[in-house]
Design a protein around this motif. Structure first.
Motif, PDB file in Angstrom:
ATOM      1  N   MET A   1      38.826   5.858 -23.037  1.00 17.03           N
ATOM      2  CA  MET A   1      37.954   5.947 -21.878  1.00 17.03           C
ATOM      3  C   MET A   1      38.042   4.670 -21.044  1.00 17.03           C
ATOM      4  O   MET A   1      37.960   4.733 -19.828  1.00 17.03           O
ATOM      5  CB  MET A   1      36.525   6.206 -22.367  1.00 17.03           C
ATOM      6  N   LYS A   2      38.225   3.545 -21.742  1.00 15.02           N
ATOM      7  CA  LYS A   2      38.313   2.280 -21.022  1.00 15.02           C
ATOM      8  C   LYS A   2      39.566   2.243 -20.149  1.00 15.02           C
ATOM      9  O   LYS A   2      39.524   1.735 -19.029  1.00 15.02           O
ATOM     10  CB  LYS A   2      38.311   1.116 -22.003  1.00 15.02           C
ATOM     11  N   THR A   3      40.673   2.782 -20.662  1.00 10.70           N
ATOM     12  CA  THR A   3      41.902   2.779 -19.868  1.00 10.70           C
ATOM     13  C   THR A   3      41.765   3.680 -18.649  1.00 10.70           C
ATOM     14  O   THR A   3      42.304   3.375 -17.590  1.00 10.70           O
ATOM     15  CB  THR A   3      43.111   3.232 -20.707  1.00 10.70           C
ATOM     16  N   LEU A   4      41.035   4.768 -18.790  1.00 13.91           N
ATOM     17  CA  LEU A   4      40.816   5.662 -17.657  1.00 13.91           C
ATOM     18  C   LEU A   4      39.989   4.971 -16.571  1.00 13.91           C
ATOM     19  O   LEU A   4      40.296   5.074 -15.385  1.00 13.91           O
ATOM     20  CB  LEU A   4      40.120   6.947 -18.116  1.00 13.91           C
ATOM     21  N   SER A   5      38.983   4.237 -16.966  1.00 15.04           N
ATOM     22  CA  SER A   5      38.160   3.537 -15.979  1.00 15.04           C
ATOM     23  C   SER A   5      38.955   2.416 -15.305  1.00 15.04           C
ATOM     24  O   SER A   5      38.804   2.175 -14.108  1.00 15.04           O
ATOM     25  CB  SER A   5      36.880   3.000 -16.616  1.00 15.04           C
ATOM     26  N   LEU A   6      39.830   1.742 -16.054  1.00 15.78           N
ATOM     27  CA  LEU A   6      40.665   0.703 -15.449  1.00 15.78           C
ATOM     28  C   LEU A   6      41.674   1.313 -14.477  1.00 15.78           C
ATOM     29  O   LEU A   6      41.945   0.742 -13.417  1.00 15.78           O
ATOM     30  CB  LEU A   6      41.401  -0.087 -16.531  1.00 15.78           C
ATOM     31  N   LEU A   7      42.193   2.460 -14.838  1.00 19.64           N
ATOM     32  CA  LEU A   7      43.123   3.143 -13.955  1.00 19.64           C
ATOM     33  C   LEU A   7      42.437   3.567 -12.660  1.00 19.64           C
ATOM     34  O   LEU A   7      42.973   3.388 -11.566  1.00 19.64           O
ATOM     35  CB  LEU A   7      43.722   4.362 -14.660  1.00 19.64           C
TER      36      LEU A   7
END
Length: 73
Positions: A1-7
């Motif tokens: 989920m963190k990578t999605l928010s960073l993306l």
């Protein structure tokens, strides 16, 4: 989920950062890119942008047209 928010953050920040580039810095970059004659060739990626700095003469446009025309073989 963190990578999605960073993306998502990166995708939202990209247009903002791109709009911060001044026209003077863009012109300087284009002058460097278009100094190479390969980038001014009709099928190159930068052709249309380089045309704004180095417009082709009528004779050069005719030559490019004839070189790209079908040969009728």
């Amino acid at each position: 989920m963190k990578t999605l928010s960073l993306l998502c953050l990166a995708l939202l920040a990209a247009p903002v950062l791109a709009s911060c580039q001044s026209s003077q810095s863009r012109q300087a970059q284009l002058a460097t890119i278009c100094a190479d004659p390969v980038n001014r060739a009709p099928k190159s990626f930068y052709y249309s942008e380089c045309q704004t700095l180095y417009p082709s003469s009528d004779q050069a446009l005719q030559k490019d047209y004839l070189l790209g025309a079908p040969t009728g073989d």
